[in-house]
Design a protein around this motif. Structure first.
Motif, PDB file in Angstrom:
ATOM      1  N   TYR A   1       0.820  -1.211   0.000  1.00 25.77           N
ATOM      2  CA  TYR A   1       0.000   0.000   0.000  1.00 25.77           C
ATOM      3  C   TYR A   1       0.856   1.265   0.000  1.00 25.77           C
ATOM      4  O   TYR A   1       0.351   2.348  -0.246  1.00 25.77           O
ATOM      5  N   ARG A   2       2.145   1.124   0.310  1.00 17.50           N
ATOM      6  CA  ARG A   2       3.073   2.254   0.379  1.00 17.50           C
ATOM      7  C   ARG A   2       2.455   3.377   1.222  1.00 17.50           C
ATOM      8  O   ARG A   2       2.109   3.164   2.359  1.00 17.50           O
ATOM      9  N   THR A   3       2.267   4.569   0.658  1.00 13.19           N
ATOM     10  CA  THR A   3       1.708   5.694   1.416  1.00 13.19           C
ATOM     11  C   THR A   3       0.195   5.618   1.521  1.00 13.19           C
ATOM     12  O   THR A   3      -0.417   6.430   2.199  1.00 13.19           O
ATOM     13  N   GLY A   4      -0.403   4.679   0.835  1.00 15.30           N
ATOM     14  CA  GLY A   4      -1.857   4.559   0.832  1.00 15.30           C
ATOM     15  C   GLY A   4      -2.502   5.262  -0.354  1.00 15.30           C
ATOM     16  O   GLY A   4      -3.722   5.280  -0.488  1.00 15.30           O
ATOM     17  N   LYS A   5      -1.676   5.833  -1.228  1.00 16.57           N
ATOM     18  CA  LYS A   5      -2.234   6.533  -2.383  1.00 16.57           C
ATOM     19  C   LYS A   5      -2.862   5.532  -3.349  1.00 16.57           C
ATOM     20  O   LYS A   5      -2.235   4.555  -3.751  1.00 16.57           O
ATOM     21  N   ALA A   6      -4.122   5.795  -3.706  1.00 15.35           N
ATOM     22  CA  ALA A   6      -4.844   4.918  -4.628  1.00 15.35           C
ATOM     23  C   ALA A   6      -4.604   5.349  -6.078  1.00 15.35           C
ATOM     24  O   ALA A   6      -4.306   4.528  -6.936  1.00 15.35           O
ATOM     25  N   PHE A   7      -4.733   6.647  -6.349  1.00 14.52           N
ATOM     26  CA  PHE A   7      -4.533   7.165  -7.699  1.00 14.52           C
ATOM     27  C   PHE A   7      -4.511   8.683  -7.657  1.00 14.52           C
ATOM     28  O   PHE A   7      -4.739   9.292  -6.616  1.00 14.52           O
ATOM     29  N   HIS A   8      -4.266   9.282  -8.806  1.00 16.08           N
ATOM     30  CA  HIS A   8      -4.209  10.735  -8.937  1.00 16.08           C
ATOM     31  C   HIS A   8      -5.140  11.153 -10.076  1.00 16.08           C
ATOM     32  O   HIS A   8      -5.116  10.552 -11.143  1.00 16.08           O
ATOM     33  N   LEU A   9      -5.952  12.160  -9.833  1.00 17.35           N
ATOM     34  CA  LEU A   9      -6.813  12.733 -10.868  1.00 17.35           C
ATOM     35  C   LEU A   9      -6.171  14.063 -11.249  1.00 17.35           C
ATOM     36  O   LEU A   9      -6.250  15.048 -10.519  1.00 17.35           O
ATOM     37  N   TYR A  10      -5.467  14.052 -12.384  1.00 20.07           N
ATOM     38  CA  TYR A  10      -4.686  15.219 -12.783  1.00 20.07           C
ATOM     39  C   TYR A  10      -5.568  16.364 -13.265  1.00 20.07           C
ATOM     40  O   TYR A  10      -6.720  16.176 -13.657  1.00 20.07           O
TER      41      TYR A  10
END
Length: 166
Positions: A119-128
């Motif tokens: 999961y690393r930092t818990g980031k799921a995705f980025h909406l640019y």
């Protein structure tokens, strides 16, 4: 789990087709396409674009959002202090949104220490940050507002751009 759906008064009369590797929805003067985008990210990337086939009456596009256990964090422009410290934020990240798991972060290991989930930092995705491009190739950055509590997102296209767009 996350879904983002263009608000339309009549989904049922839209036509869904497949063009190569793109899912396409068309109704009236709007066409939405969803497709995989080449990316150096190990999880890959997807992109969607919406073509306005005639001049719209409004300068925004609304979306409904549904999710399970995500938090959205707005990525504002860097402060002068952050820039002085050497921080950099690419243009497509300014005004974008980072989505994180509300409860999942770090790694989960088996009893023998073998990693099961990363999961690393818990980031799921980025909406640019979105942009608009007219037929002549002129491009402008748009504003993106996300409200997970209300289940809404809005892309606002600068009115001056629409007034002069081809």
């Amino acid at each position: 789990n996350f879904s983002m759906r263009l608000v339309d008064p009549d989904y049922a009369s839209g036509l869904v087709t497949v063009e190569g590797d793109r899912m396409v929805w068309t109704r009236g003067q709007r066409r939405a396409r969803f497709y995989r985008q080449p990316s150096g990210d190990e999880d890959g990337a997807f992109e969607f674009d919406i073509a306005l086939l005639s001049r719209p009456t409004d300068n925004f596009l609304d979306f409904t959002l549904q999710h399970k256990g995500l938090q959205a964090l707005h990525q504002p422009p860097l402060t002068p202090e952050e820039v002085a410290e050497g921080a950099v934020r690419p243009e497509n990240v300014v005004g974008s949104w980072a989505f994180y798991h509300a409860t999942r972060m770090g790694n989960i290991n088996a009893r023998d220490g073998t990693p099961i989930c990363h999961y690393r930092t818990g980031k799921a995705f980025h909406l640019y940050r979105p942009h608009a491009t007219d037929r002549a190739g002129l491009r402008v950055w748009c504003d993106l507002d996300v409200d997970l509590a209300r289940g809404r997102a809005r892309i606002t296209i600068p009115q001056a751009f629409l007034d002069g767009a081809t």
